[in-house]
Design an enzyme around this catalytic site. Structure first.
Site, PDB file in Angstrom:
ATOM      1  CE  LYS A 121      -8.436   2.641   3.890  1.00 29.09           C
ATOM      2  NZ  LYS A 121      -8.564   4.017   3.464  1.00 29.09           N
TER       3      LYS A 121
ATOM      4  CB  SER B 223      -7.877   5.577   7.918  1.00 30.58           C
ATOM      5  OG  SER B 223      -8.173   5.600   6.564  1.00 30.58           O
TER       6      SER B 223
ATOM      7  CG  ASP C 238     -11.371   4.192   6.167  1.00 28.54           C
ATOM      8  OD1 ASP C 238     -10.792   5.013   6.903  1.00 28.54           O
ATOM      9  OD2 ASP C 238     -11.165   4.118   4.945  1.00 28.54           O
TER      10      ASP C 238
ATOM     11  CG  HIS D 116      -1.735   1.207   1.400  1.00 29.49           C
ATOM     12  ND1 HIS D 116      -2.946   1.318   0.764  1.00 29.49           N
ATOM     13  CD2 HIS D 116      -1.550   2.361   2.070  1.00 29.49           C
ATOM     14  CE1 HIS D 116      -3.476   2.497   1.045  1.00 29.49           C
ATOM     15  NE2 HIS D 116      -2.653   3.149   1.836  1.00 29.49           N
TER      16      HIS D 116
ATOM     17  NE  ARG E 259      -9.309  11.091   9.397  1.00 24.27           N
ATOM     18  CZ  ARG E 259      -8.494  10.236   8.761  1.00 24.27           C
ATOM     19  NH1 ARG E 259      -8.960   9.060   8.374  1.00 24.27           N
ATOM     20  NH2 ARG E 259      -7.255  10.553   8.545  1.00 24.27           N
TER      21      ARG E 259
HETATM   22  N1  URA Z   1      -5.242   7.228   3.184  1.00 21.96           N
HETATM   23  C1  URA Z   1      -6.162   6.524   3.879  1.00 21.96           C
HETATM   24  O1  URA Z   1      -6.549   5.430   3.497  1.00 21.96           O
HETATM   25  N2  URA Z   1      -6.620   7.037   5.032  1.00 21.96           N
HETATM   26  C2  URA Z   1      -6.217   8.216   5.522  1.00 21.96           C
HETATM   27  O2  URA Z   1      -6.674   8.610   6.562  1.00 21.96           O
HETATM   28  C3  URA Z   1      -5.284   8.956   4.768  1.00 21.96           C
HETATM   29  C4  URA Z   1      -4.805   8.429   3.612  1.00 21.96           C
END
Ligand code: URA
Length: 444
Positions: free
Chosen positions: A187, A183, A161, A82, A168
């Protein structure tokens, strides 16, 4: 649960207990905690911070809000990588086929571009016929057969999320390290892989502007992953300039294919090989970094990675002839050279402004609903520390009209700073986290 009590406790910097965080998050998803209350909680957390335990609990609560992929039926080892987001970061297109070639299985759930950052799904969908909306069953059988899939995350995965990120975004609470870490990791944990590699970007094109912040985010993510029983590591990588030379969608696919064909050297190739090598270490496919790099390079140079890319494109409905015939990708109506405005060495780039220039051409979106133009973007061939003479062609704009091309060329030039006394190219991998006992040290 007393909703106001939980918000007040966070506001007053008291440690929340496990049950409190879980109930608050799950009640939000069920509509019992409303947006105003969640926004107040997020702002209180943004200002007061979250302890390690609280960050863990927040991650687990978000994970519990939806479904997770069960990869236990795959033969493995399963891996995921990621990137925290940047400009011209097409590494997934190179890394996933190479990782598969090295015997790893990669289920990559990717996103779309937003703001100045590009998204892998938009890039992939510029290949004629390519599908990214696979069902869980389709993903698993494709990965068991060819070792990789790259597709969209279903709405059932981590709904908390999605809802909290939108809030946010609207309340200026994105930039909190525990909130970003929970966050991202909720995932990644839901994606189900045994080994998770994070590529935390740092610099003018990244969320994290300093190495200290990037290290803190990397350490927070690695700690969450390890505590959840996944082998987790992170690279901290330079994003003080776009990673590759292309910034757009179809043109980034072209660049990735050229890397896989062995025709393009440079930072996209280097970083892709780094990521594959570190994935091999994390998943136990290699004993040390040098051995891992060597096998990754062999897979690339032998053309096996390219072959695997073709099988992947075909499996997801795309035209596999694209590997041989780049003319199958959408092409822009107008191309225009970008000429250096002065003599000197490129000493700084505003990578965020470069990403925004591509987005304004139509390669990205300001709002989630915006449509993109797959053909547009630009190539910037000059890298930090390299010299150019006034008037030299340092890049090319790909646009839908002459007006757009002229505007974009100006915006690109405005994002570049030249100096008269030379310069250095920044190190690609600034640091690594989580590899002390895995034989990994910063490569290049
Ligand atoms: N990428 C994400 O998946 N979450 C965040 O909070 C910031 C960047």
């Amino acid at each position: 649960m007393d909703i106001q009590e939980t918000i007040a406790a966070k506001r007053d910097d008291e440690e929340l207990d496990r049950g409190q965080i879980r109930e608050f998050v799950l009640s939000y998803v069920q509509g019992e905690v409303d947006d105003e209350q969640m926004a107040a909680f997020l702002m209180a957390g943004y200002l007061q911070g979250f302890s390690e335990e609280e960050t863990d609990e927040l991650t687990k609560a978000m994970l519990a809000s939806g479904e997770s992929l069960d990869l236990s039926l795959l033969s493995g080892p399963t891996v995921d990588k990621h990137s925290t987001g940047g400009v011209s970061d097409g590494t997934t297109l190179v890394v996933a086929p190479l990782a598969a070639e090295l015997g790893m299985q990669i289920v990559k759930l990717s996103g779309r571009g937003l703001g100045h950052t590009g998204g892998t799904l938009d890039k992939l969908e510029s290949i004629p016929g390519m599908r990214t909306d696979l069902s869980a069953q389709e993903m698993l059988s494709q990965v068991e057969e060819i070792g990789l899939c790259v597709c969209a995350q279903s709405g059932d995965l981590v709904p908390a999320d999605r809802m909290m990120y939108a809030l946010r975004d609207a309340t200026a609470t994105v930039g909190s390290i525990p909130l970003i870490a929970s966050s991202v990791m909720s995932k990644k944990l839901a994606g189900g892989a045994e080994a998770i590699l994070l590529d935390v970007k740092v610099g003018s094109g990244a969320f994290m502007k300093t190495p200290a912040e990037a290290r803190e985010l990397a350490a927070a993510c690695v700690a969450i992953g390890e505590r959840a029983g996944r082998a987790t590591g992170a690279l901290i990588s330079d994003m003080s300039q776009p990673l590759g030379e292309m910034v757009g969608n179809a043109i980034e696919v072209r660049e990735a294919i050229e890397v896989l064909r062995g025709e393009r050297r440079g930072r996209l190739r280097e970083q892709s090989l780094n990521l594959v090598a570190y994935l091999a270490l994390l998943s136990g496919r290699a004993e040390d970094l040098d051995a891992a790099r060597e096998v990754a390079e062999r897979a690339l140079d032998s053309g096996k990675g390219l072959e695997r890319f073709g099988r992947f494109v075909e499996a997801q409905g795309g035209d596999p002839r694209v590997s041989e015939d780049l003319g199958l990708l959408p092409e822009a109506k107008v191309t225009r050279e970008i000429e250096a405005a002065e003599d000197g060495w490129l000493s700084a780039t505003d990578a965020e402004a470069l990403g925004a220039a591509a987005a304004r051409l139509g390669a990205g979106r300001e709002k989630k609903e915006d449509e993109i133009d797959p053909a547009v973007g630009f190539e910037l061939r000059l890298k930090l520390g390299q010299e150019a003479e006034k008037g030299a062609a340092i890049g090319t704009v790909f646009a839908a009209s002459e007006d757009d091309a002229g505007r974009a060329a100006e915006q690109v030039l405005a994002a570049l700073e030249f100096s008269a006394d030379g310069g250095e190219e920044p190190q690609l991998v600034v640091d690594v986290v989580g590899f002390d006992e895995r034989g990994g040290s910063p490569s290049r």
